[in-house]
Design an enzyme around this catalytic site. Structure first.
Site, PDB file in Angstrom:
ATOM      1  N   HIS B 274      -5.011  -6.735  22.890  1.00  0.00           N
ATOM      2  CA  HIS B 274      -4.072  -7.216  21.873  1.00  0.00           C
ATOM      3  C   HIS B 274      -3.098  -8.181  22.519  1.00  0.00           C
ATOM      4  O   HIS B 274      -3.167  -8.457  23.702  1.00  0.00           O
ATOM      5  CB  HIS B 274      -3.313  -6.035  21.260  1.00  0.00           C
ATOM      6  CG  HIS B 274      -4.193  -5.130  20.477  1.00  0.00           C
ATOM      7  ND1 HIS B 274      -4.565  -5.379  19.179  1.00  0.00           N
ATOM      8  CD2 HIS B 274      -4.787  -3.961  20.830  1.00  0.00           C
ATOM      9  CE1 HIS B 274      -5.352  -4.395  18.772  1.00  0.00           C
ATOM     10  NE2 HIS B 274      -5.499  -3.532  19.749  1.00  0.00           N
ATOM     11  N   ASP B 304     -13.853  -1.149  22.075  1.00  0.00           N
ATOM     12  CA  ASP B 304     -12.910  -0.028  22.154  1.00  0.00           C
ATOM     13  C   ASP B 304     -12.476   0.492  20.790  1.00  0.00           C
ATOM     14  O   ASP B 304     -12.314   1.693  20.599  1.00  0.00           O
ATOM     15  CB  ASP B 304     -11.700  -0.399  23.015  1.00  0.00           C
ATOM     16  CG  ASP B 304     -11.144  -1.791  22.707  1.00  0.00           C
ATOM     17  OD1 ASP B 304     -10.362  -2.314  23.523  1.00  0.00           O
ATOM     18  OD2 ASP B 304     -11.504  -2.354  21.656  1.00  0.00           O
ATOM     19  N   TYR B 535      -6.289 -14.236  14.122  1.00  0.00           N
ATOM     20  CA  TYR B 535      -6.141 -14.516  15.551  1.00  0.00           C
ATOM     21  C   TYR B 535      -7.461 -14.563  16.303  1.00  0.00           C
ATOM     22  O   TYR B 535      -7.543 -15.103  17.404  1.00  0.00           O
ATOM     23  CB  TYR B 535      -5.166 -13.533  16.207  1.00  0.00           C
ATOM     24  CG  TYR B 535      -5.656 -12.096  16.347  1.00  0.00           C
ATOM     25  CD1 TYR B 535      -5.019 -11.058  15.677  1.00  0.00           C
ATOM     26  CD2 TYR B 535      -6.725 -11.760  17.180  1.00  0.00           C
ATOM     27  CE1 TYR B 535      -5.451  -9.744  15.814  1.00  0.00           C
ATOM     28  CE2 TYR B 535      -7.157 -10.460  17.316  1.00  0.00           C
ATOM     29  CZ  TYR B 535      -6.515  -9.454  16.634  1.00  0.00           C
ATOM     30  OH  TYR B 535      -6.934  -8.148  16.763  1.00  0.00           O
TER      31      TYR B 535
END
Lengths: 291, 1004
Positions: B274, B304, B535
Site C-alpha cells: 500500500h 496477500d 491507483y
C-alpha cells in the site's frame, strides 16, 4: 439562556476512537488563548473510552462508554481551584490556561478523573467542548463530526427544557449522587450499569443434542417470578436490566422435552452456559448453583 | 492555398516564440510562486525547427524571461521540432497530450542539453500554466482550506501561517449532488452527506509533524562505498547526516556500478502493498516508472489480500481478473430488500473498513439491524463488528473453518436444505462432493459431531445454524469486503475455507434474491460509468505489463512507455531466503487466467545477476512478512553490497540501510485521487463508499526539513543518469495531476480552476432505473452476463461469449476441472476439497506441548498497517492499540481469562509470546472476547526494537510476524499462512528489570 449539553448514546459506541483522535488533532500543536494551551503530542487523552465486557463465550456483550469533562454546573474543580476555572454563560467550563499554570493539584479535585496534566505546558487540561469552535459558529464539537455511529448529540437548550428532555428520554448522568449537575447526559446508561443472566437451552432429541427453540424460561428471586423469556433458534435466552448486587436468582426452564433449573449469584453478568433439559424423574435432573 | 497556410503557420510560430517571454513574465508578475521559480536558475534555451529556418533564443536570466535571435549552437538547452505543424501542436494552448507524446516518441521533437537543466526548464514552462491558479479556499478564521485523500477517506486540511491547523472529514454542501436513496421493506435509507472516515485518516497531522520524521539524508557511519561496507553491522550502527548531493551521488554511482560489475537483475526495489494515497505518487505509478528506467529484479508479491481465494476458490467459479473473489455488485440494495440473515465469517468490517472505506459500511449495517435482519459472527475473536451489531457468536478455533463449513453442508444435504434445482442446473460435481460429505469416500461423515473436536463449536449450534441458513435468504459476508480478502484465508487451511464458501453459496443458489456474498460493505448504487482511474490503473508508470495501464489509462492519458527489461523475479515471501541461500522458487500472482498460477518460476534466472543491491521503498516487512526475523539476516548478508531506504519516518527497516533518503508525506506534495478507487485488480472498488469523491490532493505545506517528494527524489537520481527528462516528461507532480484530471470524465463536469479551488468533486449517483444488476443474478437466471466488468476474457468462456462462468464447464464446479487437470497429484490441493487440518494447529502434536496456544494476528484496527503506528502518532497512544507501561508503548495481546489465570497473568501485565522463531513482549488485554486457546493481536507494528535484558533477547516493538511460519499454505503456491501459528505465552520474567532500567533512563 440556552446552554450547551452533550448527549451520548450508549450502545452505539464501537470504540473506533475517532473522537479521541479528532480531539488530539484539534489541540496538539494549536494554541487557543483563553480556551486551551496546546495539548502534548504524547500524553493522556481528555476523552477516554471505557470498556465493559459481560458474559462469556458465546454470549458476550460489550459496551463502550466515552467519558470526558462533564462541564458540571456545580463543579468540584471550580470550588477547589478558585478563579483558575470559570464557567461560561453557555454552561461550558474552561480551565484558564494562564491562571492554572503549575496547578497539578487541580487534577485530584475532579471526581470523574476528567482532568489531565500537560507536563510540557505545566497546566491541567480537559475536553473543552470545542468552545473555541462553537464560538466561531460550529454547530457541534469535533467528536460529533467524526463519529460514524451518531454517538454524540450536542444540544443547546435552556436548563428547564433540558431537564424536561432528560426526564422524557431517560437521560442519566455519571455519579448523580455527587450533586455535580453534569451537562453530559447518557441515553441508555442502563446498558452500562445493569447486568444480564443468559443461557443456552438444549435437549436430547432423537439421539442428538439440539438447541431448543421456543422453550419458556422464567427468572425468579426468592420464589417470586420476575420475568419470562422464550428461547431463540440457538436456544439462547437472556434477562437484562438486572442489578448486580450479589443477590441470588433462579432460572427455570420447562418444556415437553424436560426441565432444568439453575441458581446464580449476580455481581457481574452471567452466562450460565448450556442448560440441557433432563427428562422428568431422571436421576441427574440438573439443578444447582452456577459454577 | 497550402502555400498560404504554410506561410501563415510559420508566422504564427515566429509570433509565439517572440511573445513567449512577455506572456511568461506577465504570469510571474501575477503569481509570486512562479516569480520565485524563475530566480532558481539562469538558462539559455533555443527553440525552433530542426532545419534552423525558424528559431529563437529564449532565456531566463535574473528571474526574467527574454528572447532574441540566435542559433541552436548558442543554446544550453535546445528544443527542436521537425516541422511547423509539430511545433504548433506542442506550443499552442489546449495541447493534445497524445500529440505531444507521439512527437516525443518518434523524435519529431528533440530536446538536448544537460538533463537537469532540461527538466528544470520544461517543468518551469509547464508551471506557468498552473502557477496562477487559486488553490484551496480561504476560511473566515484566517486559515486556508485544502483537500486530500487517505487510505481512510477524504479530508479537509486547514492550514494557517504555513502550518497544518487541523484535518476534518469532508462534509458535502448543497452544491454537491443529491445522495442516493434505497427503498427497502417500506422504508427509505440514505447515507449521511459526509465522509465517515477511519481513525487513521484523522491521524494525518500527527504523522506529518511526528518527531520521528527523517528530515535529512543520512549515511551509516561504518559504510564507505569506496572502502569497507560492513554489511554485518546493518541494524546495529548509527547514522550521520549527509547532504542531498552526497546521498544522490552515492546512489547514482552505485546503480551504475551494479550494472557494470554484476549486470541486470542485481538491483531490486522491494515495496509494500500500500501507499499514501494519490495516483501520481503511488508505488504502482512513480516508483514503477523510476524502477523501469533502471531495470530491476521484480519482487513478485504473493496475492496477500486474496490468499485462499486465488489459489483455491477461484477454480470453482472464475474471476481470475479479480484474483478469485466475487464482485459484489448491487449487494447493498439486494441485501436490505431481501436478506433474513447475514453470516459474518472471518469478516470484521468495523476493524478492516473494506480496506479504504472507513465507516461507510457501518451506517448501512445499522440499517440492516433496524430492519431486523439477524446476524451471526464466526471468528475466534468476538470482534468489533460482532460487538456493535450483536448476534450469535461462533468462536471457531483458528484455521478449522473448513470443518465447520463442511458440517453445515452435511446438514443441508441430509435434511435437504439446499437449492436442489440450482445445484442440478447451474453446477457440476455435486454428487462427488455429496459423497465426501456423507463419508462415502473416506468413511468419515462430516457431521456436526465430527467437526466439534476440530472447531470447538458444539454440534447442536452447528445444526441450528445450518437450519437457520439452509433454504433461506442469507448473505454470507466473508473477509474484508464481505466478498473476500484476508482473514481465515491467510492460514494453512485458507484455500479450503475459501473453497467451502463458494460451495456453500453454490448449494444455496448464489445470485438469487437475498442469496449472495456481502455484509453491506460493498455494492453501493454508484454511477460506475464515470471514468476516473484508480491507483493500480497505471498512473504515470508507462508500464503496460504490471499495472492496469493497458485497459484505459494509457489511452486516456498518453505518456511515454517504460519497460523493465529484466525478466528475473523473486517471490516476496521468500526474498530473505533468496538472499541468504541464493535461490528461491515461486508461483505467480497473475489475474490473466486461472492456469497462470501453476507454473513455477525460479530465482536466479539464467542470464541475470543475483541481487546485490536493495533499494527499499518504505520499511514495513518486519511486521508484515511472515517469519520476518529472516530479514535481519538478509540485510546483513555479505552478498548485499548496498542498501538504500527511502522512508518518511525512522522506523521499521530504515535502521538497516546504508543510505537513508527522506521522503515527505502526501500533504507536502501534489497528487490527485479518488476515495477507495484502486482500479486494476479490484475493478469498481469504489463500490464500498457511499459517495464517489474525487480529490485534488493539495500540497498543503512545504516538505519538512530537507525531505522531498518521492517523485522529486526519483527525478534527482535519474537526472544523474541522464534520464530526468524521460522520467518527468517535463512535468512536475502538479502537471501530472492535471494530466490525470484531463484524462478522466471530470473536465466535462467541473473546470480545473474550480476543482483546484474547491478541492473535490462528488460524482452524482446512478439513476435508480440504471443501477447495476445484482452480482450473479444473471447466472442464477440462466441469462447472458449483464454486469459492467470486462472479465472474463473472450477466450475464457466455455461456449458462447457472455454465457456462463470462467470455468471449463461454464458452471459452478464443486470439483474444479482445473484442479483435476493441474493438482490431482498434489495432496495439498485435492480437487475434492478434503478437510486437511492445519500443519501448524492443534493437531500438530510435535509442537502443541510446548506451544499450546493459537495466535492470530490480523489487520490493525487503528492504523492502516504500519502507516499510523509508532512515531508518537495520535494512534500510537490509543489504549486499545498499545498500552503505556514503564514509559514504553507495548503492543496489545488479547487473552482469554482462563488462559491468563493458569499463567498468573493480570490485565496489562507484560507477557512474552514466543515459539522457536523468536519472542515478542506485549501487554496483556484480558477479556472474554477471545475464545480459550487463542491469543489475538494485530500485524503491522511500525516499530522493530530488539533489546537485551538479563541476557535475553526479545523484540519490544510488537512485530508478531517474527513468530509466524514462512511456509506456503500448500505446496505449489507462493502463499502466506501467518494465521497458522502456535505459541506459548508467559508472564515476562524480566518485566521488573525492564521497568527499572526504564526508570533509570528517565531519571538520567
Amino acid at each position: 439562556m440556552s446552554k450547551w449539553n452533550l448527549i451520548i448514546n450508549v450502545g452505539r459506541c464501537e470504540n473506533c476512537h475517532n473522537c479521541v483522535i479528532a480531539d488530539r488533532d484539534e489541540h496538539v500543536g494549536n494554541d487557543f488563548p483563553g480556551y486551551a494551551a496546546p495539548a502534548a503530542a504524547v500524553g493522556e487523552s481528555p476523552i477516554r473510552i471505557l470498556r465493559r465486557v459481560q458474559g462469556s463465550a458465546p454470549m458476550v456483550e460489550t459496551t463502550y462508554l466515552p467519558v470526558m469533562c462533564n462541564h458540571c454546573d456545580d463543579a468540584p474543580c471550580m470550588r477547589y481551584a478558585g478563579d483558575a476555572i470559570r464557567k461560561r454563560d453557555d454552561g461550558i467550563v474552561i480551565i484558564d490556561p494562564e491562571k492554572a499554570k503549575g496547578r497539578k493539584d487541580i487534577l485530584g479535585s475532579c471526581p470523574y478523573r476528567a482532568i489531565v496534566w500537560n507536563e510540557e505546558q505545566q497546566v491541567p487540561q480537559t475536553w473543552i467542548f470545542d468552545a473555541h469552535l462553537l464560538d466561531q459558529g460550529w454547530q457541534r464539537p469535533r467528536c460529533q463530526q467524526s463519529c460514524p455511529t451518531d454517538v454524540f448529540e450536542a444540544v443547546k437548550l435552556d436548563d428547564a427544557a433540558m431537564e424536561l428532555k432528560a426526564a422524557t428520554e431517560g437521560l442519566k448522568v455519571q455519579k448523580p449522587e455527587l450533586g455535580t449537575k453534569p451537562r453530559i447526559w447518557y441515553r441508555g446508561l442502563e446498558r452500562w450499569e445493569t447486568c444480564f443472566i443468559g443461557g443456552s437451552v438444549s435437549a436430547d432429541i432423537a439421539g442428538a443434542v439440539e438447541c431448543l427453540e421456543g422453550a419458556e424460561v422464567t427468572l425468579s428471586q426468592a420464589g417470586k417470578r420476575l420475568a419470562r423469556a422464550t428461547t431463540n433458534s440457538f436456544g439462547d435466552f437472556g434477562f437484562d436490566g438486572l442489578r448486580g448486587d450479589g443477590s441470588t436468582y433462579r432460572v427455570e426452564v420447562s418444556h415437553a422435552h424436560g426441565s432444568v433449573w439453575r441458581d446464580c449469584v449476580l455481581s457481574e453478568s452471567v452466562y450460565l452456559g448450556e442448560l440441557r433439559l433432563a427428562r422428568p424423574g431422571a436421576a441427574d435432573s440438573r439443578g444447582g448453583a452456577d459454577a | 492555398m497550402v502555400a498560404i497556410r504554410s506561410r501563415v503557420n510559420r508566422q504564427v510560430l515566429r509570433t509565439i516564440l517572440f511573445a513567449l517571454p512577455k506572456v511568461l513574465n506577465h504570469t510571474a508578475s501575477r503569481a509570486p510562486a512562479f516569480a520565485e521559480r524563475l530566480k532558481q536558475h539562469d538558462v539559455t534555451a533555443w527553440i525552433g525547427l530542426q532545419d534552423g529556418s525558424i528559431g529563437r533564443i529564449v532565456e531566463i536570466r535574473g528571474g526574467k524571461f527574454r528572447s532574441r535571435p540566435g542559433t541552436a549552437a548558442e543554446g544550453e538547452v535546445v528544443m527542436s521540432f521537425k516541422d511547423v505543424a509539430t511545433a504548433l501542436k506542442l506550443l499552442l494552448p489546449n495541447r493534445d497530450q497524445g500529440e505531444i507524446i507521439h512527437a516525443a516518441k518518434n523524435f519529431k521533437v528533440v530536446t538536448t542539453g544537460p538533463d537537469e537543466l532540461i527538466v528544470w526548464f520544461t517543468q518551469t514552462l509547464n508551471m506557468s500554466e498552473t502557477a496562477g491558479v487559486a488553490m484551496g479556499m480561504p476560511m473566515p478564521d484566517g486559515s486556508h482550506r485544502f483537500t486530500t485523500c487517505t487510505n481512510g477517506g477524504p479530508l479537509f486540511v486547514y492550514v494557517k501561517d504555513g502550518r497544518i491547523l487541523r484535518v476534518t472529514p469532508i462534509e458535502f454542501d448543497d452544491t454537491d449532488p443529491a445522495t442516493w436513496v434505497i427503498e427497502a421493506r417500506g422504508r427509505k435509507f440514505s447515507p449521511p452527506r459526509r465522509a465517515l472516515v477511519a481513525p487513521h485518516a484523522l491521524t494525518m497531522k500527527s504523522l506529518v509533524y511526528s518527531d520521528k520524521r527523517i528530515l535529512y539524508p543520512m549515511k551509516r557511519v561504518d559504510f564507505d562505498p569506496n572502502g569497507e561496507r560492513n554489511p554485518q553491522n546493518r541494524g546495529k550502527s548509527g547514522y550521520v547526516r549527509i547532504s542531498w548531493d552526497e546521498a544522490l551521488d552515492i546512489v547514482a554511482t552505485e546503480i551504475n556500478r551494479q550494472k557494470r560489475v554484476h549486470g541486470p537483475g542485481s538491483i531490486t526495489f522491494p515495496m509494500s502493498s500500500h501507499h499514501q494515497w494519490g495516483n501520481v505518487g503511488y508505488y504502482l505509478s512513480s516508483l514503477m516508472r523510476f524502477a523501469n528506467l533502471i531495470g530491476f529484479t521484480r519482487v513478485a508479491a504473493n496475492p496477500d489480500s486474496w490468499e485462499g481465494w486465488y489459489w483455491g476458490a477461484m477454480h470453482h467459479f472464475g474471476n481470475s481478473m479479480r484474483v478469485g473473489v466475487p464482485a459484489g455488485y448491487g449487494g447493498v440494495e439486494d441485501c436490505l430488500k431481501e436478506a433474513e440473515m447475514i453470516v459474518f465469517w472471518s469478516c470484521d468490517p468495523e476493524s478492516t473498513n473494506g480496506a479504504y472505506a472507513g465507516f461507510e459500511g457501518t451506517t448501512r449495517r445499522l440499517w440492516a439491524k433496524e430492519l431486523g435482519i439477524e446476524f451471526v459472527h464466526i471468528d475466534p475473536h468476538c470482534n468489533p463488528t460482532a460487538q456493535l451489531l450483536g448476534g450469535r457468536w461462533f468462536p471457531v478455533r483458528p484455521q478449522t473453518d473448513a470443518a465447520l463449513a463442511q458440517a453445515i453442508m452435511y446438514v443441508w444435504v441430509t435434511e435437504r436444505l439446499y437449492d436442489e434445482e440450482y445445484v442440478a442446473t447451474r453446477t457440476t460435481g455435486f454428487d462427488e462432493w455429496k459423497a465426501y460429505l456423507l463419508g462415502e469416500t473416506d468413511g468419515v461423515p462430516k457431521t456436526p459431531e465430527w467437526q466439534e473436536a476440530e472447531t470447538g463449536i458444539p454440534a447442536r449450534d452447528v445444526r441450528a445454524l445450518a437450519r437457520k441458513w439452509g433454504g433461506r435468504k442469507v448473505y454470507l459476508a466473508v473477509g474484508m469486503t464481505g466478498t473476500g480478502f484476508g482473514g481465515a484465508g491467510r492460514g494453512a487451511t485458507g484455500a479450503q475455507w475459501a473453497r467451502c464458501m463458494i460451495m456453500m453459496m453454490a448449494m444455496q443458489g448464489w445470485g438469487k434474491p437475498g442469496v449472495n456474498f456481502g455484509g453491506l460493505q460493498i455494492g453501493v448504487p454508484h454511477d460506475l460509468h464515470f471514468y476516473f482511474p484508480g491507483y493500480a490503473d497505471g498512473g504515470i508508470s508507462g508500464d503496460l505489463a504490471w499495472t492496469g495501464n493497458a485497459v484505459n489509462n494509457y489511452q486516456r492519458m498518453p505518456h511515454i512507455l517504460t519497460m523493465n527489461p529484466v525478466k528475473q523475479m523473486v517471490p516476496r515471501q521468500q526474498l530473505p531466503d533468496a538472499i541468504i541461500t541464493g535461490h528461491a522458487t515461486g508461483y505467480l500472482w497473475d489475474g490473466m487466467a486461472q492456469e497462470a498460477q501453476f507454473a513455477p518460476f525460479s530465482y536466479p534466472m539464467p542470464g541475470y545477476s543475483p541481487i546485490h543491491m536493495i533499494y527499499r521503498y518504505g520499511g514495513s516487512s518486519l511486521s508484515t512478512v511472515t517469519r520476518s526475523g529472516r530479514w535481519v539476516d538478509a540485510y546483513r548478508h555479505e552478498s548485499i553490497e548496498f542498501v538504500v531506504n527511502q522512508s518518511i519516518w525512522m522506523e521499521g527497516e530504515a535502521q538497516f540501510a546504508d543510505v537513508i533518503l527522506p521522503a515527505c508525506t502526501s500533504l507536502e506534495r501534489w497528487d490527485i485521487g479518488e476515495w477507495a478507487n484502486s482500479g486494476g485488480y479490484a475493478h469498481h472498488g469504489v463500490n464500498v463508499v457511499n459517495h464517489r469523491v474525487i480529490t485534488l490532493q493539495h500540497k498543503c505545506i512545504e516538505p519538512l526539513g530537507e525531505s522531498k517528494s518521492d517523485y522529486d527524489i526519483f527525478t534527482a537520481i535519474l537526472t544523474r543518469l541522464g534520464l530526468g527528462a524521460v522520467f518527468t516528461e517535463g512535468c512536475s507532480e502538479l502537471d501530472w495531476a492535471k494530466r490525470v484530471f484531463d484524462s478522466s470524465d471530470l473536465p466535462g463536469e467541473i473546470s480545473w480552476k474550480k476543482f483546484c479551488r474547491k478541492g473535490y468533486y462528488v460524482v452524482p449517483p446512478e439513476k435508480p432505473e440504471l443501477r447495476q444488476p445484482v452480482d450473479m443474478r444473471w447466472f442464477a437466471e440462466g441469462r447472458r452476463k449483464d454486469l459492467p466488468e470486462p472479465l472474463p476474457m473472450p477466450s475464457q468462456y466455455a461456449e458462447e461469449f457472455g454465457m456462463g462462468l470462467q470455468t471449463p464447464s461454464g458452471k459452478l464446479e464443486f470439483v474444479p476441472e482445473i484442479l483435476k487437470r493441474n493438482t490431482a497429484d498434489n495432496p495439498d490441493r485435492p480437487p475434492i476439497n478434503h478437510y486437511i487440518p492445519s500443519w501448524e494447529g492443534r493437531r500438530t502434536t510435535e509442537l502443541t506441548e510446548r506451544y499450546p496456544l493459537q495466535m492470530i494476528a490480523t489487520h490493525s484496527r487503528y492504523s492502516f498497517h504500519t502507516s499510523m503506528d509508532g512515531k508518537n502518532s495520535a494512534v500510537n497512544q490509543v489504549e486499545d492499540h498499545r498500552a503505556l507501561v514503564a514509559g514504553h508503548r507495548f503492543w496489545l495481546l488479547r487473552i482469554n481469562p482462563a488462559d491468563a489465570a493458569t499463567r498468573g497473568i493480570g490485565h496489562r501485565d507484560l507477557v512474552k509470546i514466543f515459539n522457536d522463531r523468536g519472542a515478542v513482549i506485549c501487554a496483556a488485554d484480558i477479556s472474554a472476547l477471545v475464545t480459550p486457546g487463542v491469543v489475538k493481536s494485530y500485524e503491522a507494528s511500525a516499530e522493530f526494537q530488539l533489546i537485551e535484558v538479563e541476557g535475553e533477547t526479545a523484540e519490544v516493538g510488537g512485530c508478531l510476524n517474527i513468530l509466524t511460519p514462512d511456509r506456503s499454505q500448500t505446496r505449489g503456491t507462493s502463499s502466506m499462512a501467518p494465521n497458522s501459528c502456535l505459541v506459548q505465552i508467559e508472564k515476562w520474567q524480566n518485566a521488573d528489570a525492564f521497568k527499572m532500567a526504564a526508570r533509570r533512563r528517565r531519571k538520567s
